[in-house]
Design a protein around this motif. Structure first.
Motif: not given
Length: 89
Positions: A50-66
């Protein structure tokens, strides 16, 4: 060249080797105590992401897979990167 074709070509600019390397590197860093991507995906399924920093972290660590998934799903995948210059050539 249509906007759709420009976008599809842009998806194919980095080599697949580079994308896989980025996916592995960002997917497991930091390794201890637990890879961030694994931690954030677990939080997503638990409903605690729920925290914006955690959501950003999910995006940051997952963008290459996407990026890899989008690249594999693009029909008529180009084998080379061709981005037209400002004159459309």
């Amino acid at each position: 060249m249509s906007i759709k074709m420009r976008m599809l070509n842009w998806l194919h600019c980095p080599s697949m080797t580079m994308l896989v390397f980025a996916a592995i590197l960002l997917g497991v860093m930091p390794v201890f105590p637990e890879p961030h991507l694994l931690q954030k995906v677990r939080m997503l399924f638990d409903g605690t992401l729920v925290k914006p920093v955690d959501i950003f972290d999910l995006f940051w660590h997952g963008w290459p897979i996407l990026w890899i998934v989008l690249r594999l799903l693009t029909p008529g995948a180009e084998t080379s990167c061709r981005i037209p210059n400002e004159h459309g050539h």
